[in-house]
Write a protein that holds these residues in place. Structure first.
Motif, PDB file in Angstrom:
ATOM      1  N   SER A   1      20.048  74.493  -7.435  1.00 29.56           N
ATOM      2  CA  SER A   1      20.070  74.833  -8.717  1.00 29.56           C
ATOM      3  C   SER A   1      20.195  73.722  -9.832  1.00 29.56           C
ATOM      4  O   SER A   1      19.563  74.086 -10.986  1.00 29.56           O
ATOM      5  CB  SER A   1      21.580  75.715  -8.908  1.00 29.56           C
ATOM      6  OG  SER A   1      21.475  76.615  -7.710  1.00 29.56           O
TER       7      SER A   1
ATOM      8  N   TYR B   1      17.699  73.765 -13.203  1.00 27.41           N
ATOM      9  CA  TYR B   1      17.891  73.579 -14.798  1.00 27.41           C
ATOM     10  C   TYR B   1      17.173  72.354 -15.069  1.00 27.41           C
ATOM     11  O   TYR B   1      16.789  72.583 -16.259  1.00 27.41           O
ATOM     12  CB  TYR B   1      19.333  73.318 -14.504  1.00 27.41           C
ATOM     13  CG  TYR B   1      20.015  72.853 -15.866  1.00 27.41           C
ATOM     14  CD1 TYR B   1      20.247  74.096 -16.660  1.00 27.41           C
ATOM     15  CD2 TYR B   1      20.247  71.753 -16.337  1.00 27.41           C
ATOM     16  CE1 TYR B   1      20.784  74.004 -17.942  1.00 27.41           C
ATOM     17  CE2 TYR B   1      20.696  71.594 -17.375  1.00 27.41           C
ATOM     18  CZ  TYR B   1      20.875  72.551 -18.508  1.00 27.41           C
ATOM     19  OH  TYR B   1      21.420  72.483 -19.805  1.00 27.41           O
ATOM     20  N   LYS B   2      16.866  71.372 -14.336  1.00 25.66           N
ATOM     21  CA  LYS B   2      16.124  70.177 -14.764  1.00 25.66           C
ATOM     22  C   LYS B   2      14.648  70.735 -15.170  1.00 25.66           C
ATOM     23  O   LYS B   2      14.044  70.347 -16.272  1.00 25.66           O
ATOM     24  CB  LYS B   2      16.134  69.082 -13.689  1.00 25.66           C
ATOM     25  CG  LYS B   2      15.039  68.078 -14.118  1.00 25.66           C
ATOM     26  CD  LYS B   2      14.842  67.276 -12.778  1.00 25.66           C
ATOM     27  CE  LYS B   2      13.845  66.306 -12.790  1.00 25.66           C
ATOM     28  NZ  LYS B   2      13.591  65.218 -13.950  1.00 25.66           N
TER      29      LYS B   2
ATOM     30  N   MET C   1      13.401  73.600 -15.810  1.00 25.96           N
ATOM     31  CA  MET C   1      13.396  74.559 -16.848  1.00 25.96           C
ATOM     32  C   MET C   1      13.861  73.964 -18.108  1.00 25.96           C
ATOM     33  O   MET C   1      13.095  74.279 -19.061  1.00 25.96           O
ATOM     34  CB  MET C   1      14.345  75.700 -16.683  1.00 25.96           C
ATOM     35  CG  MET C   1      13.933  76.816 -15.264  1.00 25.96           C
ATOM     36  SD  MET C   1      14.925  78.152 -15.132  1.00 25.96           S
ATOM     37  CE  MET C   1      14.612  78.998 -16.783  1.00 25.96           C
ATOM     38  N   LYS C   2      14.721  72.965 -18.263  1.00 21.99           N
ATOM     39  CA  LYS C   2      15.102  72.346 -19.451  1.00 21.99           C
ATOM     40  C   LYS C   2      14.344  71.361 -19.777  1.00 21.99           C
ATOM     41  O   LYS C   2      13.910  71.267 -21.156  1.00 21.99           O
ATOM     42  CB  LYS C   2      16.699  71.963 -19.641  1.00 21.99           C
ATOM     43  CG  LYS C   2      17.153  71.196 -20.698  1.00 21.99           C
ATOM     44  CD  LYS C   2      18.441  70.723 -20.642  1.00 21.99           C
ATOM     45  CE  LYS C   2      18.872  70.112 -21.837  1.00 21.99           C
ATOM     46  NZ  LYS C   2      20.378  69.493 -21.575  1.00 21.99           N
ATOM     47  N   GLU C   3      13.907  70.526 -19.183  1.00 19.94           N
ATOM     48  CA  GLU C   3      13.320  69.145 -19.412  1.00 19.94           C
ATOM     49  C   GLU C   3      11.707  69.249 -19.215  1.00 19.94           C
ATOM     50  O   GLU C   3      11.026  68.611 -19.712  1.00 19.94           O
ATOM     51  CB  GLU C   3      13.679  67.893 -18.728  1.00 19.94           C
ATOM     52  CG  GLU C   3      15.211  67.752 -19.002  1.00 19.94           C
ATOM     53  CD  GLU C   3      15.846  66.508 -18.190  1.00 19.94           C
ATOM     54  OE1 GLU C   3      15.006  65.970 -17.755  1.00 19.94           O
ATOM     55  OE2 GLU C   3      17.195  66.046 -18.667  1.00 19.94           O
ATOM     56  N   LYS C   4      11.292  70.445 -18.792  1.00 20.01           N
ATOM     57  CA  LYS C   4       9.818  70.748 -18.300  1.00 20.01           C
ATOM     58  C   LYS C   4       9.159  69.593 -17.577  1.00 20.01           C
ATOM     59  O   LYS C   4       8.123  68.920 -18.122  1.00 20.01           O
ATOM     60  CB  LYS C   4       9.069  71.049 -19.898  1.00 20.01           C
ATOM     61  CG  LYS C   4       9.976  72.001 -20.462  1.00 20.01           C
ATOM     62  CD  LYS C   4       9.792  73.618 -19.747  1.00 20.01           C
ATOM     63  CE  LYS C   4      10.397  74.728 -20.513  1.00 20.01           C
ATOM     64  NZ  LYS C   4      10.031  76.003 -19.675  1.00 20.01           N
TER      65      LYS C   4
ATOM     66  N   PHE D   1      19.640  64.393 -13.414  1.00 23.35           N
ATOM     67  CA  PHE D   1      19.785  65.740 -12.780  1.00 23.35           C
ATOM     68  C   PHE D   1      19.042  65.270 -11.293  1.00 23.35           C
ATOM     69  O   PHE D   1      19.753  65.812 -10.274  1.00 23.35           O
ATOM     70  CB  PHE D   1      18.718  66.234 -13.393  1.00 23.35           C
ATOM     71  CG  PHE D   1      19.122  67.112 -14.593  1.00 23.35           C
ATOM     72  CD1 PHE D   1      20.312  68.135 -14.562  1.00 23.35           C
ATOM     73  CD2 PHE D   1      18.455  67.053 -15.964  1.00 23.35           C
ATOM     74  CE1 PHE D   1      20.901  68.485 -15.743  1.00 23.35           C
ATOM     75  CE2 PHE D   1      19.230  67.480 -16.995  1.00 23.35           C
ATOM     76  CZ  PHE D   1      20.313  68.264 -17.006  1.00 23.35           C
TER      77      PHE D   1
END
Length: 272
Positions: free
Chosen positions: A61, A65-66, A68-71, A193
């Protein structure tokens, strides 16, 4: 006036100055204390294995998140994710045909999220993938694990193919993190992350290893005979211990970095 060091920082500094023999002794003592603590607070040892799978899912998870957030997937090993998906798929098959339970559901969720991470790394975020750093040849672990599973596998009443698959996923899981460690070894700098994810793997491996060790102690060794005869019971336990020690060094530097308030983990030469 010189500032007083925080107790945790002072202890970490003292440990860092000790010779390797003392560090090894302290590590053994710490592991034994952790096992005693888990033995006192966890009454059903199967909960440790469920906890290990849950922590692994939590680590995945963090990766999601990494991404999706940092692309970006910089610092992540695609090969390690592929090995993870491989052993999870095989273990899921074994779970369906041999012992359908809560582990089947957890493995299904973890496999689905791992496949999503692989898809993102291969297609959506391919430009940020560090292909030159992810240079671990996975056939060096897949082929030996397969050959070992052909000769050393459970001696249960299940079909021989299922027993070989069971052994293969146990062996492959023990070394699936090696490509990720190679990437970190090549870069020397691990962003938060990715560090959280690998630390989660380390915690999961310790909980899984603790589950087997405490089960063996509680049954006075009868669990090993229940798993079968020959080398298989010993290799199951050895695989769990190998997984834990592969990640132990990284987890030490992760905790040290966290205590020091560093957001980016810098690994010294020779680590992992």
């Amino acid at each position: 006036m010189k500032a007083t060091k925080r107790p945790i920082h002072a202890v970490a500094t003292w440990v860092r100055k000790q010779p390797p023999q003392i560090k090894a002794f302290l590590a053994v003592v710490a592991v034994m204390c952790a096992l005693v603590f888990l033995r006192l607070v966890v009454h059903d040892q199967d909960n440790l294995f469920v906890g290990a799978e849950a922590v692994h899912a939590l680590g995945i998870s963090v990766l999601i998140y990494k991404l999706m957030k940092e692309k970006t997937c910089a610092g992540l090993s695609l090969k390690s994710q592929e090995l993870t998906a491989m052993f999870l798929a095989v273990r899921l098959y074994c779970s369906f045909v041999m012992e359908y339970d809560i582990h089947t559901l957890l493995d299904s969720a973890t496999l689905a999220t791992t496949l999503w991470v692989i898809y993102m790394m291969r297609f959506n975020l391919r430009s940020s993938y560090m292909d030159d750093k992810d240079n671990f040849a996975i056939y060096w672990v897949v082929i030996p694990c397969l050959l070992l599973s052909l000769f050393i596998h459970p001696s249960t009443q299940h079909h021989i193919l299922n027993r070989i698959c069971w052994a293969f996923c146990v062996y492959l899981e023990a070394v699936s993190v090696l490509p990720q460690l190679r990437v970190m070894q090549n870069t020397k700098i691990v962003e938060p992350f990715t560090a959280h994810y690998v630390f989660a793997l380390g915690v999961a491996r310790f909980l899984s290893c603790a589950h087997w060790i405490l089960q063996v102690l509680d049954t006075r060794g009868r669990l090993l005979t229940a798993l079968g005869y020959g080398l298989w019971p010993s290799l199951v336990l050895l695989s769990e211990i190998v997984q834990t020690f592969i990640l132990a060094d990284f987890c030490y530097y992760y905790v040290k970095s966290l205590v020091g308030g560093q957001l980016v983990l810098r690994l010294p030469s020779g680590v992992v």
